[in-house]
Design a protein around this motif. Sequence first.
Motif, PDB file in Angstrom:
ATOM      1  N   ARG A 181      46.548 -47.253 -17.944  1.00  0.00           N
ATOM      2  CA  ARG A 181      46.105 -48.373 -17.114  1.00  0.00           C
ATOM      3  C   ARG A 181      44.578 -48.443 -17.039  1.00  0.00           C
ATOM      4  N   THR A 182      43.918 -47.279 -16.827  1.00  0.00           N
ATOM      5  CA  THR A 182      42.461 -47.309 -16.659  1.00  0.00           C
ATOM      6  C   THR A 182      41.738 -47.453 -17.989  1.00  0.00           C
ATOM      7  N   GLY A 215      44.026 -50.596 -20.213  1.00  0.00           N
ATOM      8  CA  GLY A 215      44.189 -51.835 -19.469  1.00  0.00           C
ATOM      9  C   GLY A 215      42.906 -52.365 -18.862  1.00  0.00           C
ATOM     10  N   LYS A 216      42.061 -51.476 -18.334  1.00  0.00           N
ATOM     11  CA  LYS A 216      40.853 -51.915 -17.637  1.00  0.00           C
ATOM     12  C   LYS A 216      39.590 -51.874 -18.497  1.00  0.00           C
ATOM     13  N   LEU A 217      39.519 -50.927 -19.446  1.00  0.00           N
ATOM     14  CA  LEU A 217      38.286 -50.765 -20.222  1.00  0.00           C
ATOM     15  C   LEU A 217      38.395 -51.378 -21.620  1.00  0.00           C
ATOM     16  N   ARG A 222      40.692 -53.302 -23.019  1.00  0.00           N
ATOM     17  CA  ARG A 222      41.099 -54.712 -23.076  1.00  0.00           C
ATOM     18  C   ARG A 222      39.918 -55.644 -22.829  1.00  0.00           C
ATOM     19  N   PHE A 223      39.008 -55.217 -21.965  1.00  0.00           N
ATOM     20  CA  PHE A 223      37.818 -56.021 -21.666  1.00  0.00           C
ATOM     21  C   PHE A 223      36.993 -56.261 -22.920  1.00  0.00           C
ATOM     22  N   LYS A 262      34.430 -56.750 -12.279  1.00  0.00           N
ATOM     23  CA  LYS A 262      34.966 -55.440 -12.640  1.00  0.00           C
ATOM     24  C   LYS A 262      34.447 -54.312 -11.757  1.00  0.00           C
ATOM     25  N   THR A 263      33.166 -54.371 -11.419  1.00  0.00           N
ATOM     26  CA  THR A 263      32.569 -53.267 -10.672  1.00  0.00           C
ATOM     27  C   THR A 263      31.727 -53.792  -9.512  1.00  0.00           C
ATOM     28  N   THR A 280      35.384 -49.347  -8.768  1.00  0.00           N
ATOM     29  CA  THR A 280      35.956 -49.933  -9.971  1.00  0.00           C
ATOM     30  C   THR A 280      37.421 -49.555 -10.088  1.00  0.00           C
ATOM     31  N   ALA A 281      38.218 -50.499 -10.586  1.00  0.00           N
ATOM     32  CA  ALA A 281      39.642 -50.234 -10.815  1.00  0.00           C
ATOM     33  C   ALA A 281      39.852 -49.348 -12.034  1.00  0.00           C
ATOM     34  N   ALA A 282      38.794 -49.099 -12.814  1.00  0.00           N
ATOM     35  CA  ALA A 282      38.895 -48.259 -14.005  1.00  0.00           C
ATOM     36  C   ALA A 282      38.617 -46.794 -13.715  1.00  0.00           C
TER      37      ALA A 282
END
Length: 530
Positions: free
Chosen positions: A190-191, A194-196, A198-199, A358-359, A384-386
Amino acid sequence: MGVLFEECAARRVRTRVHLDRPFDIASESATSYTVPELAALVRRAAGWFAAAGAGPSDRVAVVKPNHWDYDVLACAAVRIGAVPAQLSAQLPRQWLLTLLRRLSPALLVTTRQVWEELGAADALEAAPVTLLLDGRAPDADGRAPGVLGLDDVADAPAPPPYRRHDDEPLVVNHTSGTTGVPKLVAHSTRTLVGKLARFETVRYPRIGVRRDDTLVNASSYAHGRTFCWTASALCLDPAEIAIVTGQDPDLADPVLRAHPPTVMEALPASYVRFEPLTRRLDNPFRRVRLFISTYDAVHPPTVRAYLRASARRSPLWMQGWGQTETGPLTFRFHTRRSAADDAVAGGSRDVGRPVPGKTRLRVVDPDTFRPLPRGQAGLVLARTAALAAGYVGESDRWAAKQLGAWWNTGDLGLRRGDGTVELLDREVDRTPLLSCLRAEDLLEDRLPQIAECVLLNPPGRPPLPVVVTQDGVLDRAAWDLAVRDLPPLGEPVALTWDEVPRTGTGKVRRTALLRQLTGSARTAGSGRWT
């Protein structure tokens, strides 16, 4: 990540990958691969690991010379449900053993030379089974139990791909280790994906990867940045990817000329080492439209040299600031014009704005943790969600750096009125006299003959400047002129590049250098959040 190469092959990704030398795997001698060929290698390696006894939820430690096969092998471990832990072989031996003990891996994947440097007894204590990628196992005479060679597992079939929950551990990477034994950071699907990653798969105007691009990466492939880069770069189907594993400009030059980059990502230290290539008549950076730097500050003279080397009308330099635990927190873009003004406008200290959506960042008082107004320096916190799941084997250390939903970066900085972030120092390196980053920027700008300047802060003494030159000699008259308007500094120490202790990413191991020069590793900062 376990089926990344297979899925890209199924989508007919046409990217061809070129290497500056073969992988550190005995069965591989090629220096050019298609994506289907890489997918086949991942499947074979998954079979090796399964035959060696690794399975779902086991940790597989990979320790080897620097090369992109770190990520190929990590994907193979993910494919069987294991958790790869990528450890740089450039770490000191005792640090490696400490990290291996924290990991307790079911399998150690390494090379014969690294295994011998670790010591058979210590390697056996760290992992019950070792797989040597580049050689046969030692004779079965009782001296090296549990050690397998590649020929022992070469024909093992790969089990079916194992799918884990998005919040389960995916990969473990270590931090740089500039101030001591690195931390082991665990990221999930996920982190990290999904968060890094994919961006980065969005084809943004000007900075997005195009199908006709040649991507060159000159990095430390044991670190989380390249695992994330691998996840995103292949999905974008560039024409070519070229991998550079070392920092010798004469060895990198043939690869760069054979595959002139349009997008270049490199370690800050690699940019410094390759800078002489920018001054050659037919320099290999003439096609670059985008330079990318992460990990550490890149000082203005280096940025200017590369932007000038590009023959493009308006090349960009994208600087990211972040940490292994968080991924990128801010971005800043340099142009030829902004880089020309950088000595005044903020230099490497200006790391730009938080990543939109994002942050979030806030600056607090280091003693009370109360928020500070813009323009006032303090400790930088991030949200951050990451954010990673934690430190392996150091849960208390992880908890000490969390403040509710906020993460303590351990960096000192300030928010300007326009929202940009200016970094001043790591808290452990702080001094009331000046900002080390600011002074390093100024000195590198004023002294073009030096490759690097580092300010160390022993307690109770003026900051100790260390300058890196080609021959370890400093022009003292030029130095005295350069520091004329700075606060008092100690006597400068001139060293060559190889005399400075460095991490796998080329960062200066400041604590080790301080001990080397003064006999003590104590710094002026508290070091509470290293």
